[in-house]
Design a protein around this motif. Sequence first.
Motif: not given
Length: 264
Positions: A15-16, A186, A188, A192, A219
């Motif tokens: 992820s991210g 950021t 991610t 989130q 990201p």
Amino acid sequence: MRFTGKSIIVTGAGSGIGRAAATLFAAEGGQVVVADKVGAEATAAAIREAGHTAQAIEMDAGNEEDVLRTIALACDSFGGLDIMFANAGISGGMANIFNTDVSLFSEVLRVNLIGPFLAIKHGAPRIAERGGGAIILTASVAGIRSGAGSPAYSASKAGVINLAQVSAQQLSGSNVRVNAICPGLTETGMTQSVFDYAREAGKIDRVGRLNPLRRGAQPEELAKVALFLASDDASYVNGQAVAVDGGLSSSHPVTKQEYGRTSA
């Protein structure tokens, strides 16, 4: 196509930032090992569906045996190793020093700092065998100064910055470059909930408002800097920690002025 024929490992790629980087590496011709505890196969499948090359492996970035297995997969599948992006990390929450258990502090250091150490220790010799390449570590603006993370997280990321500097020196003559990126806020998996809450409350414009760009990052914006550091475009960049934070770390706390307005 900066990475055609290159063998690349990205940890934390489920992820991210890691997922974005793995996708971009593959789109530019890289042969990517997608490594993570969760989500690695989904990222690899998406890369393959796009017509690119990826292998997935479930691994714990702070576990030496898992790091060795991941490097072995890259070497067996793609003939060696050229680039390693040691991106995996955990936040450890936001407890202060006096409310942080030793076990939590140790776990954050294990993943966030020992993980990059293992990536360098075992990855750099394989990269050197191929004539050189690059290692990129994910640090954080929290590792530059206080105010951007918990004590455990901040200490671990400060260690990553120093690790990039020390390892660049100890790899002198190997043609293996080591650099770190220092993300600011950021969107991610780690952050989130902050972004989701802000959107639901109609306050997304307040996320990241302390940096001069007055927004959080996506990201891909961090991944593109990691790709630059991994590429020949950064062939003379070594032992550096690059802040990618909208300008947050460029100043000490001050009273903000609006663009176009002058003080009395």
